[in-house]
Design a protein around this motif. Structure first.
Motif, PDB file in Angstrom:
ATOM      1  N   THR A   1      -2.526 -44.008 -27.907  1.00 20.36           N
ATOM      2  CA  THR A   1      -2.268 -45.020 -28.945  1.00 20.36           C
ATOM      3  C   THR A   1      -3.235 -46.194 -28.848  1.00 20.36           C
ATOM      4  OG1 THR A   1      -0.570 -46.030 -27.526  1.00 20.36           O
ATOM      5  CG2 THR A   1       0.171 -44.437 -29.169  1.00 20.36           C
ATOM      6  N   ASP A   2      -3.813 -46.430 -27.681  1.00 17.25           N
ATOM      7  CA  ASP A   2      -4.749 -47.545 -27.520  1.00 17.25           C
ATOM      8  C   ASP A   2      -6.147 -47.244 -28.060  1.00 17.25           C
ATOM      9  OD1 ASP A   2      -2.837 -49.125 -26.382  1.00 17.25           O
ATOM     10  OD2 ASP A   2      -3.467 -48.806 -24.310  1.00 17.25           O
TER      11      ASP A   2
ATOM     12  N   ARG B   1      -1.761 -38.961 -34.390  1.00 16.59           N
ATOM     13  CA  ARG B   1      -3.082 -39.589 -34.406  1.00 16.59           C
ATOM     14  C   ARG B   1      -4.079 -38.737 -35.192  1.00 16.59           C
ATOM     15  NH1 ARG B   1      -4.835 -43.990 -31.544  1.00 16.59           N
ATOM     16  NH2 ARG B   1      -6.269 -43.911 -33.296  1.00 16.59           N
ATOM     17  N   PHE B   2      -3.998 -37.414 -35.003  1.00 12.56           N
ATOM     18  CA  PHE B   2      -4.882 -36.528 -35.749  1.00 12.56           C
ATOM     19  C   PHE B   2      -4.531 -36.531 -37.236  1.00 12.56           C
ATOM     20  CE2 PHE B   2      -5.826 -34.612 -31.585  1.00 12.56           C
ATOM     21  CZ  PHE B   2      -7.194 -34.464 -31.697  1.00 12.56           C
TER      22      PHE B   2
ATOM     23  N   GLU C   1     -14.924 -39.850 -35.481  1.00 15.64           N
ATOM     24  CA  GLU C   1     -15.049 -40.467 -34.155  1.00 15.64           C
ATOM     25  C   GLU C   1     -13.683 -40.661 -33.514  1.00 15.64           C
ATOM     26  OE1 GLU C   1     -17.000 -44.382 -31.942  1.00 15.64           O
ATOM     27  OE2 GLU C   1     -17.255 -44.104 -34.100  1.00 15.64           O
ATOM     28  N   THR C   2     -12.712 -41.062 -34.312  1.00 11.09           N
ATOM     29  CA  THR C   2     -11.358 -41.265 -33.777  1.00 11.09           C
ATOM     30  C   THR C   2     -10.788 -39.952 -33.268  1.00 11.09           C
ATOM     31  OG1 THR C   2     -10.961 -43.101 -35.306  1.00 11.09           O
ATOM     32  CG2 THR C   2      -9.028 -42.065 -34.298  1.00 11.09           C
TER      33      THR C   2
ATOM     34  N   ARG D   1       4.447 -41.466 -20.472  1.00 10.35           N
ATOM     35  CA  ARG D   1       4.321 -42.770 -21.136  1.00 10.35           C
ATOM     36  C   ARG D   1       2.903 -43.326 -20.970  1.00 10.35           C
ATOM     37  NH1 ARG D   1       7.593 -45.362 -18.250  1.00 10.35           N
ATOM     38  NH2 ARG D   1       6.114 -46.582 -17.022  1.00 10.35           N
ATOM     39  N   THR D   2       2.354 -43.199 -19.764  1.00  8.31           N
ATOM     40  CA  THR D   2       0.988 -43.668 -19.509  1.00  8.31           C
ATOM     41  C   THR D   2      -0.007 -42.930 -20.391  1.00  8.31           C
ATOM     42  OG1 THR D   2       1.535 -44.205 -17.212  1.00  8.31           O
ATOM     43  CG2 THR D   2      -0.797 -43.922 -17.743  1.00  8.31           C
ATOM     44  N   PHE D   3       0.186 -41.624 -20.519  1.00  8.13           N
ATOM     45  CA  PHE D   3      -0.706 -40.825 -21.358  1.00  8.13           C
ATOM     46  C   PHE D   3      -0.586 -41.231 -22.820  1.00  8.13           C
ATOM     47  CE2 PHE D   3      -1.441 -36.517 -23.449  1.00  8.13           C
ATOM     48  CZ  PHE D   3      -2.804 -36.712 -23.518  1.00  8.13           C
ATOM     49  N   ARG D   4       0.635 -41.433 -23.295  1.00  8.39           N
ATOM     50  CA  ARG D   4       0.824 -41.851 -24.694  1.00  8.39           C
ATOM     51  C   ARG D   4       0.134 -43.188 -24.956  1.00  8.39           C
ATOM     52  NH1 ARG D   4       6.165 -40.050 -23.774  1.00  8.39           N
ATOM     53  NH2 ARG D   4       6.936 -42.180 -23.599  1.00  8.39           N
TER      54      ARG D   4
END
Length: 226
Positions: free
Chosen positions: A85-86, A141-142, A94-95, A78-81
């Motif tokens: 997402t942040d 995200r990709f 760049e993203t 969860r911390t990694f996700r």
């Protein structure tokens, strides 16, 4: 006659934790035990000794070793996700680079833990839903950065790319030989290629469907007198 004039020592008071803080303390202790031993065969007594509490207190928060391990994995994924997402969307390139860099660094920093998970079929089977959700967040995200619709084919290709990158980064040779930025660039290209391949596959599959329909329309049936 000697008279003891010293003040009696004040009783040592243990710090009282809020339930959520205590739970996090136990999870942190479990993580240290797993890392130190290099194994998931850690007992509740081991965790209790790590923070100087009774075994019963550990059982108050976690039913058994399995639920403790699953809670730790759930917290870490969860911390990694949240890290992924942040990441703000700027330009596509760049993203993708920031997502890849975050991805690569996290796997490299936790390479031993990741290797432990993938080396234990029992643990891997238990936590695979958490891993799948995490890999899907990365893949989306990709896909969003590339402007690719999230279809079934794209999802399959991007999840395969996610799994490939986990194995690529956690392997000792690549971790030692590649700088973060280089590994991140490779990561971006892997996801870009996966997305492009999925889109081409869908385009080819879509082009064949009308051709099949046209062929079916031109072939006369047995009842057709012509």
């Amino acid at each position: 006659m000697n008279i003891n004039t010293e003040e009696p020592a004040a009783p040592v008071r243990r710090k009282r934790f809020q339930p959520e803080d205590r739970r996090e303390q136990i999870l942190d202790a479990a993580a240290r035990c797993y890392t130190r031993t290099g194994s998931f065969e850690v007992t509740m007594i081991d965790v209790a000794r790590e923070i100087g509490v009774s075994r019963n207190l550990i059982y108050h928060y976690f039913r058994n070793q399995e639920t403790l391990l699953e809670a730790l994995i759930e917290r870490e994924t969860r911390t990694f996700r949240e890290r992924i997402t942040d990441i703000p969307f700027t330009t596509p390139e760049e993203t993708m680079h920031l997502v890849a860099l975050t991805y690569v660094r996290y796997i490299a920093e936790h390479a031993d833990a990741v290797t432990m998970v993938f080396s234990s079929p029992r643990v891997l089977a238990k936590i695979s839903p958490h891993i799948t959700v995490t890999l899907e967040v990365i893949a989306r995200r990709f896909a969003d950065a590339l402007g690719v619709p999230w279809s079934g084919t794209v999802r399959t290709a991007m999840l395969a790319a996610s799994e490939f990158m986990v194995n690529f980064v956690r392997s000792s040779g690549e971790r030692l030989l590649l700088a973060d930025a280089t590994a991140a660039d490779i990561c971006v290209e892997v996801f870009r290629s996966a997305a492009q391949g999925a889109v081409r596959f869908e385009a080819l599959a879509g082009a064949r469907e009308p051709a099949k329909e046209t062929a079916a329309q031109t072939i006369p049936s047995e009842k057709d007198p012509s």
